[in-house]
Design a protein around this motif. Structure first.
Motif, PDB file in Angstrom:
ATOM      1  N   GLY A 237       0.789  -1.221   0.000  1.00 45.29           N
ATOM      2  CA  GLY A 237       0.000   0.000   0.000  1.00 45.29           C
ATOM      3  C   GLY A 237       0.820   1.270   0.000  1.00 45.29           C
ATOM      4  O   GLY A 237       0.383   2.300   0.528  1.00 45.29           O
ATOM      5  N   ILE A 238       2.003   1.224  -0.601  1.00 42.73           N
ATOM      6  CA  ILE A 238       2.857   2.408  -0.669  1.00 42.73           C
ATOM      7  C   ILE A 238       2.294   3.370  -1.722  1.00 42.73           C
ATOM      8  O   ILE A 238       1.722   2.945  -2.722  1.00 42.73           O
ATOM      9  CB  ILE A 238       4.302   2.011  -1.011  1.00 42.73           C
ATOM     10  CG1 ILE A 238       4.787   0.918  -0.049  1.00 42.73           C
ATOM     11  CG2 ILE A 238       5.243   3.201  -0.914  1.00 42.73           C
ATOM     12  CD1 ILE A 238       6.135   0.346  -0.387  1.00 42.73           C
ATOM     13  N   GLY A 239       2.492   4.656  -1.497  1.00 44.02           N
ATOM     14  CA  GLY A 239       1.831   5.661  -2.323  1.00 44.02           C
ATOM     15  C   GLY A 239       2.334   5.817  -3.735  1.00 44.02           C
ATOM     16  O   GLY A 239       1.613   6.286  -4.603  1.00 44.02           O
ATOM     17  N   HIS A 240       3.581   5.457  -4.025  1.00 44.34           N
ATOM     18  CA  HIS A 240       4.140   5.632  -5.368  1.00 44.34           C
ATOM     19  C   HIS A 240       4.801   4.328  -5.816  1.00 44.34           C
ATOM     20  O   HIS A 240       6.029   4.225  -5.847  1.00 44.34           O
ATOM     21  CB  HIS A 240       5.179   6.764  -5.393  1.00 44.34           C
ATOM     22  CG  HIS A 240       4.621   8.101  -5.034  1.00 44.34           C
ATOM     23  ND1 HIS A 240       4.393   8.494  -3.729  1.00 44.34           N
ATOM     24  CD2 HIS A 240       4.232   9.147  -5.809  1.00 44.34           C
ATOM     25  CE1 HIS A 240       3.897   9.716  -3.719  1.00 44.34           C
ATOM     26  NE2 HIS A 240       3.784  10.142  -4.964  1.00 44.34           N
ATOM     27  N   PRO A 241       4.020   3.327  -6.211  1.00 40.54           N
ATOM     28  CA  PRO A 241       4.598   2.018  -6.550  1.00 40.54           C
ATOM     29  C   PRO A 241       5.604   2.059  -7.688  1.00 40.54           C
ATOM     30  O   PRO A 241       6.485   1.202  -7.770  1.00 40.54           O
ATOM     31  CB  PRO A 241       3.370   1.187  -6.946  1.00 40.54           C
ATOM     32  CG  PRO A 241       2.204   1.865  -6.298  1.00 40.54           C
ATOM     33  CD  PRO A 241       2.541   3.320  -6.288  1.00 40.54           C
ATOM     34  N   TYR A 242       5.507   3.054  -8.561  1.00 38.58           N
ATOM     35  CA  TYR A 242       6.406   3.061  -9.711  1.00 38.58           C
ATOM     36  C   TYR A 242       7.862   3.295  -9.308  1.00 38.58           C
ATOM     37  O   TYR A 242       8.781   2.965 -10.065  1.00 38.58           O
ATOM     38  CB  TYR A 242       5.964   4.100 -10.752  1.00 38.58           C
ATOM     39  CG  TYR A 242       5.913   5.527 -10.280  1.00 38.58           C
ATOM     40  CD1 TYR A 242       7.055   6.319 -10.227  1.00 38.58           C
ATOM     41  CD2 TYR A 242       4.704   6.107  -9.904  1.00 38.58           C
ATOM     42  CE1 TYR A 242       7.000   7.634  -9.815  1.00 38.58           C
ATOM     43  CE2 TYR A 242       4.638   7.429  -9.500  1.00 38.58           C
ATOM     44  CZ  TYR A 242       5.781   8.185  -9.446  1.00 38.58           C
ATOM     45  OH  TYR A 242       5.719   9.490  -9.038  1.00 38.58           O
ATOM     46  N   TRP A 243       8.106   3.861  -8.122  1.00 34.09           N
ATOM     47  CA  TRP A 243       9.488   4.036  -7.705  1.00 34.09           C
ATOM     48  C   TRP A 243      10.165   2.702  -7.435  1.00 34.09           C
ATOM     49  O   TRP A 243      11.367   2.547  -7.642  1.00 34.09           O
ATOM     50  CB  TRP A 243       9.560   4.930  -6.471  1.00 34.09           C
ATOM     51  CG  TRP A 243       9.467   6.383  -6.819  1.00 34.09           C
ATOM     52  CD1 TRP A 243       9.844   6.965  -7.998  1.00 34.09           C
ATOM     53  CD2 TRP A 243       8.955   7.417  -6.005  1.00 34.09           C
ATOM     54  NE1 TRP A 243       9.592   8.306  -7.960  1.00 34.09           N
ATOM     55  CE2 TRP A 243       9.047   8.624  -6.751  1.00 34.09           C
ATOM     56  CE3 TRP A 243       8.417   7.465  -4.735  1.00 34.09           C
ATOM     57  CZ2 TRP A 243       8.636   9.846  -6.248  1.00 34.09           C
ATOM     58  CZ3 TRP A 243       8.007   8.682  -4.229  1.00 34.09           C
ATOM     59  CH2 TRP A 243       8.121   9.858  -4.972  1.00 34.09           C
ATOM     60  N   ALA A 244       9.422   1.732  -6.953  1.00 34.27           N
ATOM     61  CA  ALA A 244       9.990   0.389  -6.790  1.00 34.27           C
ATOM     62  C   ALA A 244      10.352  -0.198  -8.147  1.00 34.27           C
ATOM     63  O   ALA A 244      11.390  -0.844  -8.313  1.00 34.27           O
ATOM     64  CB  ALA A 244       8.989  -0.516  -6.065  1.00 34.27           C
ATOM     65  N   VAL A 245       9.489   0.043  -9.139  1.00 40.64           N
ATOM     66  CA  VAL A 245       9.751  -0.436 -10.497  1.00 40.64           C
ATOM     67  C   VAL A 245      10.991   0.236 -11.071  1.00 40.64           C
ATOM     68  O   VAL A 245      11.868  -0.417 -11.653  1.00 40.64           O
ATOM     69  CB  VAL A 245       8.520  -0.162 -11.395  1.00 40.64           C
ATOM     70  CG1 VAL A 245       8.855  -0.391 -12.857  1.00 40.64           C
ATOM     71  CG2 VAL A 245       7.351  -1.045 -10.966  1.00 40.64           C
ATOM     72  N   VAL A 246      11.087   1.547 -10.917  1.00 34.38           N
ATOM     73  CA  VAL A 246      12.234   2.288 -11.433  1.00 34.38           C
ATOM     74  C   VAL A 246      13.522   1.817 -10.764  1.00 34.38           C
ATOM     75  O   VAL A 246      14.579   1.715 -11.406  1.00 34.38           O
ATOM     76  CB  VAL A 246      12.032   3.802 -11.229  1.00 34.38           C
ATOM     77  CG1 VAL A 246      13.313   4.578 -11.530  1.00 34.38           C
ATOM     78  CG2 VAL A 246      10.899   4.303 -12.121  1.00 34.38           C
ATOM     79  N   ALA A 247      13.462   1.523  -9.461  1.00 37.24           N
ATOM     80  CA  ALA A 247      14.654   1.052  -8.751  1.00 37.24           C
ATOM     81  C   ALA A 247      15.145  -0.267  -9.319  1.00 37.24           C
ATOM     82  O   ALA A 247      16.357  -0.487  -9.465  1.00 37.24           O
ATOM     83  CB  ALA A 247      14.346   0.908  -7.260  1.00 37.24           C
ATOM     84  N   VAL A 248      14.230  -1.171  -9.651  1.00 43.37           N
ATOM     85  CA  VAL A 248      14.628  -2.456 -10.248  1.00 43.37           C
ATOM     86  C   VAL A 248      15.347  -2.225 -11.573  1.00 43.37           C
ATOM     87  O   VAL A 248      16.423  -2.768 -11.830  1.00 43.37           O
ATOM     88  CB  VAL A 248      13.392  -3.358 -10.465  1.00 43.37           C
ATOM     89  CG1 VAL A 248      13.766  -4.573 -11.319  1.00 43.37           C
ATOM     90  CG2 VAL A 248      12.837  -3.822  -9.134  1.00 43.37           C
ATOM     91  N   VAL A 249      14.747  -1.411 -12.435  1.00 43.87           N
ATOM     92  CA  VAL A 249      15.313  -1.172 -13.763  1.00 43.87           C
ATOM     93  C   VAL A 249      16.661  -0.458 -13.655  1.00 43.87           C
ATOM     94  O   VAL A 249      17.572  -0.702 -14.458  1.00 43.87           O
ATOM     95  CB  VAL A 249      14.328  -0.353 -14.618  1.00 43.87           C
ATOM     96  CG1 VAL A 249      14.942  -0.002 -15.966  1.00 43.87           C
ATOM     97  CG2 VAL A 249      13.035  -1.141 -14.825  1.00 43.87           C
ATOM     98  N   ALA A 250      16.809   0.416 -12.652  1.00 46.11           N
ATOM     99  CA  ALA A 250      18.054   1.157 -12.480  1.00 46.11           C
ATOM    100  C   ALA A 250      19.189   0.259 -12.011  1.00 46.11           C
ATOM    101  O   ALA A 250      20.353   0.508 -12.330  1.00 46.11           O
ATOM    102  CB  ALA A 250      17.853   2.298 -11.490  1.00 46.11           C
ATOM    103  N   VAL A 251      18.867  -0.787 -11.264  1.00 44.00           N
ATOM    104  CA  VAL A 251      19.906  -1.640 -10.687  1.00 44.00           C
ATOM    105  C   VAL A 251      20.299  -2.775 -11.632  1.00 44.00           C
ATOM    106  O   VAL A 251      21.474  -3.111 -11.763  1.00 44.00           O
ATOM    107  CB  VAL A 251      19.440  -2.203  -9.331  1.00 44.00           C
ATOM    108  CG1 VAL A 251      20.407  -3.258  -8.811  1.00 44.00           C
ATOM    109  CG2 VAL A 251      19.306  -1.069  -8.315  1.00 44.00           C
TER     110      VAL A 251
END
Length: 381
Positions: A237-251
């Motif tokens: 239930g985090i407010g900005h789920p896309y940041w988790a997605v961006v972190a995966v792609v960045a790493v």
């Protein structure tokens, strides 16, 4: 001043005169050249000019479209202008395609099935395009970031064309800035001695990329990673789920690049420090003009450091990303900062898991060795 206009003779990579790569952050900062400063200056102008225009027009809520279109300036560094024109045209076109897809999803209501479907298209297409065209970075990071943010901004159908025009205008400006040294070279280079920097990078087109198993392995890693990280973020239930997605792609690394867990550690630590810096900027409630200054300076610092030390670059990347998001769609700052840290840690953790699984799988797939310790030759079949 063009990014290639630097004093002194050109350096030859690998020559005895070329110093060894610096190890510490301080040494890396001391190794900065005029070339690095000029690249950063262009990237800053590419994002600052459109934002100033939006302020004058009273449409600062369109910040995201201008900022992501301006990311065209982040490609083509160190390439001869003929090749650079191809590189930034391809990168800019895919950035605009990602934004256009995001606008379509946003108009349709940004439902979860559409978001996931669009995200997977951008991830798969971004990796194929980046690898085929030899883009740097070779990951779909900026494409995914652009899609993820723009797809979740409320978008009236009547404004789709205007928002796309803003993104296109910013991309065209970035293209022109990135190519702006061409005329000076044509005018002065035949009469100069050591005035211009050599442009050694020559990316090659790889039209058979879609047949490379390594590319599809990276695509599989990214698809699994964004689905897992995004799904976990939604469940929590985090407010900005896309940041988790961006972190995966960045790493996760591009095809045939080394898998580094340290990059994930740098991302989490750098983001945490970057969030602290962002808090100092956003919590006092700065004016729009001040936030544009912050975005411009952050773009400059990020471009200076991203090739030198990834963790240090995040001290600028994080304020840049959060300021752009806050300008386009303001939310309570404390929640914004907490979400960023939690989701970055979540995405980086998923990426580390995938890296470890890849290493384990690669170990299982290694050739058998006979009793004398020699590797058995593969069969001709």
């Amino acid at each position: 001043m063009p990014r290639e206009l630097v004093p002194g003779p050109p350096e030859t990579p690998g020559s005895p005169e070329t110093p060894a790569a610096p190890e510490t952050l301080l040494a890396r900062l001391r190794s900065l050249r005029a070339l690095d400063v000029e690249v950063a200056l262009r990237a800053s102008l590419a994002v600052a000019i459109p934002l100033i225009v939006l302020i004058a027009a009273g449409r600062i809520d369109w910040t995201a479209y201008a900022s992501f279109g301006a990311m065209t300036s982040l490609y083509g560094r160190g390439e001869p202008y003929r090749l650079r024109a191809r590189t930034i045209t391809i990168a800019g076109a895919f950035l605009l395609g990602s934004i256009a897809l995001a606008l379509g999803v946003a108009v349709a209501g940004a439902g979860l099935p559409l978001l996931v479907g669009g995200l997977l298209l951008v991830v798969i297409g971004g990796i194929l395009v980046a690898t085929t065209a030899g883009l740097v970075p070779g990951t779909p990071l900026f494409f995914v970031f652009a899609f993820s943010v723009c797809a979740q901004l409320p978008t009236p159908p009547g404004e789709v064309g205007e928002r796309m025009l803003v993104a296109t205008g910013a991309a065209v400006l970035a293209w022109l800035l990135t190519m702006s040294g061409w005329g000076l070279r044509r005018m002065f280079e035949p009469h100069s001695t050591g005035l211009f920097k050599d442009l050694p990078r020559a990316p090659r087109l790889r039209p058979a990329t879609y047949r490379d198993p390594q590319v599809w392995l990276v695509i599989l890693q990214n698809v699994v990673g964004v689905l897992l990280a995004g799904g976990l973020a939604l469940i929590v239930g985090i407010g900005h789920p896309y940041w988790a997605v961006v972190a995966v792609v960045a790493v996760l690394p591009p095809p045939r690049a080394a898998h580094s867990i340290s990059r994930a550690v740098h991302r989490v630590a750098g983001t945490a420090l970057g969030v602290a810096v962002t808090g100092l900027v956003l919590l006092p409630g700065p004016s729009v003009a001040w936030l544009v200054v912050v975005i411009t300076v952050s773009q400059f610092g990020a471009e200076i450091l991203v090739g030198k030390h990834y963790g240090a670059a995040l001290l600028f990347i994080t304020p840049l990303a959060l300021s752009v998001v806050h300008l386009g769609s303001p939310v309570p700052v404390p929640a914004l900062l907490v979400d960023r840290i939690v989701e970055t840690a979540l995405g980086a953790g998923v990426a580390i898991l995938l890296v470890l699984l890849f290493r384990f799988g690669a170990g299982l797939a290694a050739p058998d060795r006979d009793r004398r310790g020699t590797t058995k030759a593969p069969s001709a079949s």
